[in-house]
Motif scaffolding. Structure first.
Motif, mmCIF file in Angstrom:
data_model
loop_
_atom_site.group_PDB
_atom_site.id
_atom_site.type_symbol
_atom_site.label_atom_id
_atom_site.label_comp_id
_atom_site.label_asym_id
_atom_site.label_seq_id
_atom_site.Cartn_x
_atom_site.Cartn_y
_atom_site.Cartn_z
ATOM 1 N N TRP A 119 0.831 -1.211 0.000
ATOM 2 C CA TRP A 119 0.000 0.000 0.000
ATOM 3 C C TRP A 119 0.860 1.254 0.000
ATOM 4 O O TRP A 119 0.599 2.205 -0.743
ATOM 5 C CB TRP A 119 -0.919 -0.009 1.225
ATOM 6 C CG TRP A 119 -1.697 1.258 1.384
ATOM 7 C CD1 TRP A 119 -2.905 1.566 0.823
ATOM 8 C CD2 TRP A 119 -1.313 2.416 2.146
ATOM 9 N NE1 TRP A 119 -3.292 2.827 1.185
ATOM 10 C CE2 TRP A 119 -2.334 3.379 1.991
ATOM 11 C CE3 TRP A 119 -0.192 2.712 2.929
ATOM 12 C CZ2 TRP A 119 -2.272 4.626 2.609
ATOM 13 C CZ3 TRP A 119 -0.127 3.962 3.539
ATOM 14 C CH2 TRP A 119 -1.159 4.906 3.389
ATOM 15 N N LEU A 120 1.901 1.263 0.829
ATOM 16 C CA LEU A 120 2.741 2.453 0.982
ATOM 17 C C LEU A 120 3.408 2.852 -0.322
ATOM 18 O O LEU A 120 3.420 4.044 -0.682
ATOM 19 C CB LEU A 120 3.805 2.192 2.051
ATOM 20 C CG LEU A 120 4.797 3.340 2.302
ATOM 21 C CD1 LEU A 120 4.070 4.559 2.846
ATOM 22 C CD2 LEU A 120 5.906 2.889 3.250
ATOM 23 N N TRP A 174 0.802 4.367 -2.594
ATOM 24 C CA TRP A 174 0.331 5.641 -2.029
ATOM 25 C C TRP A 174 1.348 6.750 -2.240
ATOM 26 O O TRP A 174 0.991 7.869 -2.629
ATOM 27 C CB TRP A 174 0.029 5.479 -0.549
ATOM 28 C CG TRP A 174 -0.467 6.741 0.100
ATOM 29 C CD1 TRP A 174 -1.729 7.242 0.075
ATOM 30 C CD2 TRP A 174 0.324 7.682 0.854
ATOM 31 N NE1 TRP A 174 -1.792 8.438 0.766
ATOM 32 C CE2 TRP A 174 -0.543 8.727 1.256
ATOM 33 C CE3 TRP A 174 1.666 7.731 1.231
ATOM 34 C CZ2 TRP A 174 -0.095 9.814 2.011
ATOM 35 C CZ3 TRP A 174 2.109 8.814 1.975
ATOM 36 C CH2 TRP A 174 1.239 9.837 2.356
ATOM 37 N N GLN A 227 1.312 7.778 -5.874
ATOM 38 C CA GLN A 227 0.110 8.529 -6.226
ATOM 39 C C GLN A 227 0.124 9.939 -5.640
ATOM 40 O O GLN A 227 -0.316 10.889 -6.282
ATOM 41 C CB GLN A 227 -1.131 7.786 -5.750
ATOM 42 C CG GLN A 227 -1.436 6.523 -6.521
ATOM 43 C CD GLN A 227 -2.632 5.771 -5.970
ATOM 44 O OE1 GLN A 227 -2.906 5.814 -4.776
ATOM 45 N NE2 GLN A 227 -3.347 5.082 -6.835
ATOM 46 N N LYS A 228 0.646 10.069 -4.419
ATOM 47 C CA LYS A 228 0.621 11.356 -3.733
ATOM 48 C C LYS A 228 1.724 12.302 -4.217
ATOM 49 O O LYS A 228 1.490 13.490 -4.441
ATOM 50 C CB LYS A 228 0.742 11.158 -2.223
ATOM 51 C CG LYS A 228 0.629 12.461 -1.426
ATOM 52 C CD LYS A 228 0.558 12.207 0.053
ATOM 53 C CE LYS A 228 0.483 13.505 0.857
ATOM 54 N NZ LYS A 228 -0.732 14.298 0.516
ATOM 55 N N GLY A 248 -3.988 0.180 -2.320
ATOM 56 C CA GLY A 248 -3.369 1.457 -2.651
ATOM 57 C C GLY A 248 -3.900 2.031 -3.946
ATOM 58 O O GLY A 248 -4.107 3.245 -4.065
ATOM 59 N N ASN A 261 -6.919 1.382 -5.289
ATOM 60 C CA ASN A 261 -8.296 1.782 -5.025
ATOM 61 C C ASN A 261 -8.861 0.915 -3.902
ATOM 62 O O ASN A 261 -8.742 -0.309 -3.951
ATOM 63 C CB ASN A 261 -9.158 1.627 -6.282
ATOM 64 C CG ASN A 261 -10.591 2.039 -6.055
ATOM 65 O OD1 ASN A 261 -11.436 1.207 -5.706
ATOM 66 N ND2 ASN A 261 -10.889 3.318 -6.248
#
Length: 201
Positions: free
Chosen positions: A65-66, A69, A72-73, A119, A121
């Protein structure tokens, strides 16, 4: 260049084997030496230590997930697009399968793949998780649940988002996950697969 750097960083994140790290912290045997010899949460559970297995599961899922994320961020400001996100997803997954920090001996990728999907969705990850839970509850085989969930994951992604580079990444992860479970497939067909919660011999 930025896309390559993000993918490499994702691979390094994925290379942290929580099964090995957590087992060492708990004073347990190396999960690569017993049971299925797979450094993953299911095999750590065979040690009888549920807390260690839970931490392994959370850690392996979190790193997947990290990585996504972070991409994406912070990726857009460095020109990271869907292709970059797809490469990050594959990178962290490959890191788990073949971790550079642990002589390229890694797990089968179930928890990390789920983390990646969450991560990408939350609904995608939730749908895949529910599929795993239903199959695992019904048959008590972690491997069978993972195989079926991996088949459905690309289908869920296609329904939600259609065809794009990230779908190709999800398909690649599914294919690799099935490949990593080839011995489990043989064991299932022969009736020799261990059920969830069985102790190590």
């Amino acid at each position: 260049m930025n896309t390559i750097l993000f993918a490499i960083a994702a691979y390094l994140i994925g290379s942290i084997s929580f099964a090995v790290v957590v087992s060492a912290l708990f004073g347990l045997a190396d999960p690569r030496t017993y049971g299925s010899k797979n450094p993953g949460a299911t095999n750590v559970l065979r040690s009888g230590n549920k807390a260690a297995a839970a931490l392994t599961l959370l850690g392996d899922g979190f790193k997947g997930w990290l990585a996504v994320w972070l991409a994406q961020k912070y990726g857009p400001q460095y020109g990271i697009d869907d292709i970059g996100i797809a490469l990050v997803a594959i990178g962290v997954f490959l890191g788990h399968l073949w971790p550079v920090f642990f002589r390229f001996v890694g797990g089968k990728g179930v928890a990390t793949a789920l983390g990646v999907l969450l991560g990408i969705n939350a609904w995608l990850g939730l749908a895949t998780l529910i599929t795993w839970l239903v199959v695992a509850y019904a048959f008590r085989y972690s491997s069978l649940a993972a195989l079926i969930a991996s088949v459905f994951a690309p289908f869920y992604y296609g329904l939600l988002f259609g065809t794009d580079p990230i779908l190709l990444a999800v398909l690649a992860m599914s294919g690799l996950l099935i490949y990593r479970h080839r011995q489990n497939i043989a064991n299932l067909m022969a009736g020799k697969e261990s059920r969830i919660g069985s102790k190590k011999k």
